[in-house]
Design a protein around this motif. Structure first.
Motif, mmCIF file in Angstrom:
data_model
loop_
_atom_site.group_PDB
_atom_site.id
_atom_site.type_symbol
_atom_site.label_atom_id
_atom_site.label_comp_id
_atom_site.label_asym_id
_atom_site.label_seq_id
_atom_site.Cartn_x
_atom_site.Cartn_y
_atom_site.Cartn_z
ATOM 1 N N ALA A 1 -1.173 6.177 -0.272
ATOM 2 C CA ALA A 1 -1.458 5.930 -1.682
ATOM 3 C C ALA A 1 -1.632 4.434 -1.927
ATOM 4 O O ALA A 1 -2.406 4.025 -2.781
ATOM 5 N N CYS A 2 -0.909 3.621 -1.186
ATOM 6 C CA CYS A 2 -0.988 2.164 -1.358
ATOM 7 C C CYS A 2 -1.706 1.494 -0.196
ATOM 8 O O CYS A 2 -2.441 0.538 -0.394
ATOM 9 N N HIS A 3 -1.486 1.991 1.021
ATOM 10 C CA HIS A 3 -2.082 1.364 2.207
ATOM 11 C C HIS A 3 -3.352 2.125 2.579
ATOM 12 O O HIS A 3 -3.298 3.157 3.245
ATOM 13 N N ARG A 4 -4.492 1.587 2.150
ATOM 14 C CA ARG A 4 -5.778 2.253 2.389
ATOM 15 C C ARG A 4 -6.039 2.538 3.849
ATOM 16 O O ARG A 4 -6.674 3.520 4.194
ATOM 17 N N GLY A 5 -5.570 1.642 4.727
ATOM 18 C CA GLY A 5 -5.872 1.788 6.154
ATOM 19 C C GLY A 5 -4.744 2.435 6.934
ATOM 20 O O GLY A 5 -4.715 2.343 8.167
ATOM 21 N N ALA A 6 -3.802 3.104 6.249
ATOM 22 C CA ALA A 6 -2.612 3.636 6.937
ATOM 23 C C ALA A 6 -2.980 4.583 8.072
ATOM 24 O O ALA A 6 -2.360 4.549 9.135
ATOM 25 N N ALA A 7 -4.010 5.419 7.873
ATOM 26 C CA ALA A 7 -4.377 6.396 8.907
ATOM 27 C C ALA A 7 -4.826 5.682 10.186
ATOM 28 O O ALA A 7 -4.728 6.244 11.281
ATOM 29 N N ASN A 8 -5.307 4.447 10.056
ATOM 30 C CA ASN A 8 -5.690 3.670 11.238
ATOM 31 C C ASN A 8 -4.611 2.673 11.632
ATOM 32 O O ASN A 8 -4.849 1.785 12.451
ATOM 33 N N GLY A 9 -3.450 2.787 11.023
ATOM 34 C CA GLY A 9 -2.335 1.924 11.384
ATOM 35 C C GLY A 9 -2.381 0.552 10.742
ATOM 36 O O GLY A 9 -1.711 -0.363 11.187
ATOM 37 N N HIS A 10 -3.164 0.399 9.676
ATOM 38 C CA HIS A 10 -3.249 -0.901 8.992
ATOM 39 C C HIS A 10 -2.332 -0.919 7.769
ATOM 40 O O HIS A 10 -2.534 -0.148 6.838
ATOM 41 N N PHE A 11 -1.358 -1.828 7.794
ATOM 42 C CA PHE A 11 -0.411 -1.911 6.683
ATOM 43 C C PHE A 11 -0.379 -3.318 6.091
ATOM 44 O O PHE A 11 0.599 -3.718 5.467
ATOM 45 N N GLY A 12 -1.421 -4.069 6.281
ATOM 46 C CA GLY A 12 -1.451 -5.457 5.823
ATOM 47 C C GLY A 12 -1.424 -5.567 4.308
ATOM 48 O O GLY A 12 -1.872 -4.659 3.600
ATOM 49 N N GLU A 13 -0.897 -6.677 3.840
ATOM 50 C CA GLU A 13 -0.736 -6.838 2.393
ATOM 51 C C GLU A 13 -2.075 -7.000 1.670
ATOM 52 O O GLU A 13 -2.130 -6.950 0.456
ATOM 53 N N HIS A 14 -3.164 -7.215 2.422
ATOM 54 C CA HIS A 14 -4.462 -7.389 1.753
ATOM 55 C C HIS A 14 -5.269 -6.105 1.731
ATOM 56 O O HIS A 14 -6.387 -6.070 1.248
ATOM 57 N N ASP A 15 -4.694 -5.039 2.267
ATOM 58 C CA ASP A 15 -5.417 -3.772 2.326
ATOM 59 C C ASP A 15 -4.691 -2.733 1.462
ATOM 60 O O ASP A 15 -4.438 -1.611 1.879
ATOM 61 N N ILE A 16 -4.349 -3.137 0.249
ATOM 62 C CA ILE A 16 -3.549 -2.300 -0.658
ATOM 63 C C ILE A 16 -4.489 -1.648 -1.678
ATOM 64 O O ILE A 16 -5.364 -2.300 -2.246
ATOM 65 N N ALA A 17 -4.297 -0.337 -1.876
ATOM 66 C CA ALA A 17 -5.225 0.425 -2.724
ATOM 67 C C ALA A 17 -5.039 0.144 -4.212
ATOM 68 O O ALA A 17 -5.989 0.194 -4.983
ATOM 69 N N ILE A 18 -3.819 -0.108 -4.639
ATOM 70 C CA ILE A 18 -3.552 -0.289 -6.061
ATOM 71 C C ILE A 18 -3.812 -1.748 -6.423
ATOM 72 O O ILE A 18 -3.117 -2.635 -5.918
ATOM 73 N N PRO A 19 -4.834 -2.017 -7.258
ATOM 74 C CA PRO A 19 -5.245 -3.402 -7.500
ATOM 75 C C PRO A 19 -4.097 -4.292 -7.970
ATOM 76 O O PRO A 19 -3.975 -5.426 -7.516
ATOM 77 N N GLU A 20 -3.222 -3.776 -8.812
ATOM 78 C CA GLU A 20 -2.139 -4.593 -9.346
ATOM 79 C C GLU A 20 -1.159 -5.029 -8.254
ATOM 80 O O GLU A 20 -0.361 -5.938 -8.446
ATOM 81 N N LEU A 21 -1.178 -4.334 -7.099
ATOM 82 C CA LEU A 21 -0.242 -4.677 -6.026
ATOM 83 C C LEU A 21 -0.856 -5.651 -5.040
ATOM 84 O O LEU A 21 -0.172 -6.221 -4.207
ATOM 85 N N ARG A 22 -2.188 -5.829 -5.115
ATOM 86 C CA ARG A 22 -2.871 -6.691 -4.155
ATOM 87 C C ARG A 22 -2.556 -8.137 -4.453
ATOM 88 O O ARG A 22 -2.467 -8.539 -5.607
ATOM 89 N N GLU A 23 -2.426 -8.891 -3.411
ATOM 90 C CA GLU A 23 -2.116 -10.309 -3.613
ATOM 91 C C GLU A 23 -3.395 -11.093 -3.833
ATOM 92 O O GLU A 23 -4.405 -10.802 -3.220
#
Ligand code: HEC
Ligand code: HEC
Length: 153
Positions: free
Chosen positions: A131-153
């Motif tokens: 829900a938050c980590h767009r790339g989670a299925a590929n193992g990407h959990f970086g803070e710049h790959d967040i789905a919810i705009p308000e949570l993105r840095e």
């Protein structure tokens, strides 16, 4: 100065590694198919071997769902998870039943996520990584790959 440079390099590269957790190449097909059918097929390094074993002994009542498997499949998945499990010194206690989202490491990594987001209808649960980590299925959990705009840095 000579001593300082390697230390600096380490502190710069370690956080970058922590956001990449692709499933290992020896991941059994049954892990993706069975353990990825209701939620993300979680990276095995996010729980300890003991916690994975505990989780797998209670699959018939798995957080209120029946996730039971045949014994052959269960053994193959258990061996895989244990092989790639994380260290408890790094993760901390996961509770009982074990949850990735209860480990000290998870809590620390998400300290800055506002409480309201965990209850957001788009998220519902901390277990819902994608829900938050767009790339989670590929193992990407970086803070710049967040789905919810308000949570993105
Ligand atoms: C029938 C659906 C279903 C299947 C199949 C399933 N799970 Fe789950 N799992 C759930 C539900 C529901 C939760 C609780 C989610 C929540 O709290 O939002 C959960 C939670 C978890 C959690 C804790 C997530 C957290 O909060 O950190 C782990 C770890 C987990 N499952 C691993 C597995 C493994 C390993 C398998 C395969 C052996 C598996 N699951 C198969 C439904 C399933
Ligand atoms: C409510 C949204 C949300 C959910 C759900 C969520 N995360 Fe995160 N996660 C974030 C945000 C935002 C960050 C960046 C935090 C920061 O940099 O302060 C983050 C950071 C991380 C990091 C650290 C990455 C790095 O750069 O070191 C990891 C690892 C991670 N999350 C894994 C997970 C896993 C695994 C799940 C599911 C069990 C999950 N997250 C569920 C929002 C979420």
């Amino acid at each position: 100065m000579k001593k300082l440079i390697p230390t600096l390099l380490l502190t710069i590269t370690l956080p970058a590694l922590a956001d990449r957790m692709p499933l290992p190449s020896d991941t059994p097909a049954s892990y993706r198919a069975e353990c990825g059918s209701c939620h993300l097929a979680y990276p095995p390094s996010l729980l300890t071997a003991g916690d994975w074993r505990r989780l797998l002994t209670g699959l018939e009542n798995h957080f209120g769902s029946d996730a039971n498997l045949g014994s052959g499949e269960k053994e193959a998945i258990a061996a895989f998870l244990v092989r790639h499990a994380g260290r408890s010194s790094r993760l901390g206690d996961a509770g009982n039943p074990p949850r990735i989202s209860q480990t000290a490491r998870f809590v620390r990594k998400h300290r800055e996520v506002p409480a309201s987001f965990w209850h957001d209808p788009r998220v519902k649960s901390a277990a819902n990584c994608e829900a938050c980590h767009r790339g989670a299925a590929n193992g990407h959990f970086g803070e710049h790959d967040i789905a919810i705009p308000e949570l993105r840095e």
